[in-house]
Design an enzyme around this catalytic site. Sequence first.
Site, PDB file in Angstrom:
ATOM      1  N   ASP A  68      16.733  35.036  14.502  1.00  0.00           N
ATOM      2  CA  ASP A  68      17.645  36.162  14.302  1.00  0.00           C
ATOM      3  C   ASP A  68      18.758  36.220  15.347  1.00  0.00           C
ATOM      4  O   ASP A  68      18.733  35.528  16.365  1.00  0.00           O
ATOM      5  CB  ASP A  68      16.867  37.486  14.259  1.00  0.00           C
ATOM      6  CG  ASP A  68      15.699  37.534  15.255  1.00  0.00           C
ATOM      7  OD1 ASP A  68      15.765  36.829  16.276  1.00  0.00           O
ATOM      8  OD2 ASP A  68      14.744  38.279  15.020  1.00  0.00           O
ATOM      9  N   ASN A 137       5.282  47.486  15.507  1.00  0.00           N
ATOM     10  CA  ASN A 137       5.144  47.942  14.118  1.00  0.00           C
ATOM     11  C   ASN A 137       4.880  46.760  13.184  1.00  0.00           C
ATOM     12  O   ASN A 137       5.030  46.874  11.975  1.00  0.00           O
ATOM     13  CB  ASN A 137       6.407  48.699  13.679  1.00  0.00           C
ATOM     14  CG  ASN A 137       7.638  47.808  13.661  1.00  0.00           C
ATOM     15  OD1 ASN A 137       7.573  46.628  13.989  1.00  0.00           O
ATOM     16  ND2 ASN A 137       8.775  48.363  13.261  1.00  0.00           N
TER      17      ASN A 137
HETATM   18  C1  F6R Z   1      12.675  37.801  18.305  1.00  0.00           C
HETATM   19  C2  F6R Z   1      12.098  38.456  17.134  1.00  0.00           C
HETATM   20  C3  F6R Z   1      11.204  39.670  17.259  1.00  0.00           C
HETATM   21  C4  F6R Z   1      10.220  39.607  18.421  1.00  0.00           C
HETATM   22  C5  F6R Z   1       9.337  40.848  18.462  1.00  0.00           C
HETATM   23  C6  F6R Z   1       8.451  40.867  19.704  1.00  0.00           C
HETATM   24  O1  F6R Z   1      13.501  36.725  17.917  1.00  0.00           O
HETATM   25  O2  F6R Z   1      12.344  38.015  16.064  1.00  0.00           O
HETATM   26  O3  F6R Z   1      10.505  39.836  16.054  1.00  0.00           O
HETATM   27  O4  F6R Z   1       9.435  38.457  18.309  1.00  0.00           O
HETATM   28  O5  F6R Z   1      10.133  41.998  18.463  1.00  0.00           O
HETATM   29  O6  F6R Z   1       9.251  41.005  20.838  1.00  0.00           O
HETATM   30  P1  F6R Z   1       8.657  40.821  22.302  1.00  0.00           P
HETATM   31  O7  F6R Z   1       8.184  39.415  22.414  1.00  0.00           O
HETATM   32  O8  F6R Z   1       9.813  41.089  23.218  1.00  0.00           O
HETATM   33  O9  F6R Z   1       7.542  41.799  22.425  1.00  0.00           O
END
Ligand code: F6R
Length: 242
Positions: A68, A137
Site C-alpha cells: 500500500d 481491527n
Molecule cells: C502496512 C500495512 C498494514 C500493517 C498493519 C500493522 O503496509 O499494510 O496493514 O501491516 O497496520 O501495522 P504495525 O505493524 O505497525 O502494527
Amino acid sequence: MDMNIVVVSNFDSMSEEVAKIVIAQIRRKPSSVLGLATGSSPLGVYSLLEEYHNRGVDFSKIITFNLDEYVGLAGDHPQSYRYYMEQNLFARVNIKPEKTHIPNGIAQDLQEECRSYDETIRQVGGIDLQLLGIGSNAHIGFNEPGTPFGTTTHVVDLTESTIRDNARFFASRSEVPTQALSMGIKSIMHAQNIVLMANGGSKADAIFAALRGPVTPEVPASVLQLHPSVTVVVDQAAGSKL
Ligand code: F6R
C-alpha cells in the site's frame, strides 16, 4: 486450510523466524517475487535481511511489490511508504530500484494505477511470498473490516480514526492523507505463500478472530483461513488467546 502457526517468545524471535522464511525463499528461487509490508511489525525482519545480505545473500534478481501507499504523498515524503522502504530495506541491500514496486500515490489516474499494479504482478508471474502485518481491527493492507473478499488493488478512503492517528506525523491536519492505494484481498490471496506476523497484546484479539473465528469480511485477515499456504508467526502476547 493448512495454516502453520508458530508462537515465539518476543519481537526479536518473531523477526528471526520470518527472516529465515524469506531467506529460504530467496535461496530456493533467487528471482523470487516478494510482497512486502510497512509498519512496525516487519522492521526487525528488514534489519535481519540487511545482515543476511552483508553475509552474502544476493537480492539483485529479487522483485518486490508493497501492499500500500498513501494518496498524495510523493516517494520522498518521509511519511510515504516508498520512503519507509528505501530507508529500512531497499537502500540496505543490492535490490535493483526498477524491480521494486509500490503503488504510486501521486498518479494522475488512481484507478489506472490500481489496475496496472495488479497487471504488473500478473506479468511477473505472481507473488511467491507475501509478508503481512495485521491491524488491531484485523485489517490487512489497508483493507478495513467490511471490504469484500473479491477486491483487487483499489483506492481506500481512510477512516476518521486513522486520519486522526496519522495527524501527529504531519505538520498540519490538511497535509494528512485521506486516501490510500492498497492491494485488495483478492490480490493478496493470489500469492503462493503468505506469512502473517504480529507481536504485542494489542494484536491478541485480532489474531484470535482471524485464526479461530468465522471467515468473514468483518475480520479481513480471517480470509487467510481459505489460503492453502499460510504461516503465522506471533509472539506470546499476540498469540495469548489462541
Ligand atoms: C502496512 C500495512 C498494514 C500493517 C498493519 C500493522 O503496509 O499494510 O496493514 O501491516 O497496520 O501495522 P504495525 O505493524 O505497525 O502494527
